[in-house]
Design an enzyme around this catalytic site. Structure first.
Site, short mmCIF file in Angstrom:
data_model
loop_
_atom_site.label_atom_id
_atom_site.label_comp_id
_atom_site.label_asym_id
_atom_site.label_seq_id
_atom_site.Cartn_x
_atom_site.Cartn_y
_atom_site.Cartn_z
N CYS A 59 0.75 -1.23 0.02
CA CYS A 59 0.06 -0.07 -0.02
C CYS A 59 0.90 1.26 0.07
O CYS A 59 1.47 1.65 -0.96
CB CYS A 59 -1.16 -0.01 1.21
SG CYS A 59 -2.26 0.95 0.86
N HIS B 23 -3.44 -5.33 0.85
CA HIS B 23 -3.31 -5.70 2.45
C HIS B 23 -3.74 -7.08 2.75
O HIS B 23 -4.67 -7.81 2.09
CB HIS B 23 -4.03 -4.70 3.32
CG HIS B 23 -3.95 -3.50 3.36
ND1 HIS B 23 -3.10 -2.99 4.34
CD2 HIS B 23 -4.27 -2.47 2.46
CE1 HIS B 23 -3.19 -1.46 3.86
NE2 HIS B 23 -3.80 -1.28 2.68
#
Length: 191
Positions: A19, A134
């Site tokens: 991310c 994630h």
């Protein structure tokens, strides 16, 4: 940290950005609407290990979605979720990583192939990898594939349990098994 990460990659160490970490491994991060707060510069230089540029967008443009797919090229299944306001795009001109990866030009490869999307996600350039997914490291097979060299994977013992349970989920399960009254708790905190 930038210099440490660059030196680690240059010495052959694995670098994985997830991310915001993926965005920071790129060339620049552009924040034209100050989505991440006010900066002196609208565009910040990133670490420079991946050939991507990222533009941050306002919160109402946030991407939030569960994802399933496979690591490329191993086809190891992974699952997780995306939660980001940044849009990263590959720099189209030819990219060689001679400065950071032991003077060896590296092929650019995608990292993931999502089940419900026809375009690959993430990036691998030599020993540097990045993705928006994630939860990717919950799978022991994915951790081994992403974090160990091929030589080390050959001698690495296989874990019996492939998926690690999230510590917060474990805590919640334990509290419920001990008799936590969820309705009373919800009343106490006002939900």
């Amino acid at each position: 940290w930038s210099t440490f990460i660059q030196k680690h990659a240059a010495s052959g160490g694995t670098v994985l950005g997830i991310c915001g970490g993926y965005q920071m491994l790129g060339q620049t991060i552009d924040d034209p609407t100050a989505a991440e707060g006010q900066h002196k510069e609208k565009e910040d230089k990133a670490i420079g290990l991946l050939p991507i540029v990222t533009t941050l967008e306002p919160a109402e443009c946030k991407i939030v979605r569960p994802q399933r797919g496979k690591l490329i090229p191993s086809n190891i299944p992974v699952e997780g979720f995306e939660l980001h306001c940044g849009r990263s795009k590959k720099i189209e001109e030819e990219y060689t990583s001679t400065k950071l990866l032991n003077a060896t030009p590296c092929e650019i490869q995608p990292l993931l192939d999502f089940d419900d999307d026809d375009k690959p996600e993430g990036m691998i350039v030599g020993n540097v990898k990045g993705t928006y997914l994630h939860g990717l490291l919950r799978s022991s097979r994915a951790r081994e594939e992403l974090l160990l060299t091929e030589e080390r994977r050959k001698n690495f013992p296989q874990e019996e349990v492939d998926i690690i349970q999230d510590p917060l989920d474990k805590l919640a399960d334990h509290l419920v098994s001990c008799g936590l009254d969820c309705d009373t708790l919800k009343d106490m905190i006002g939900i």
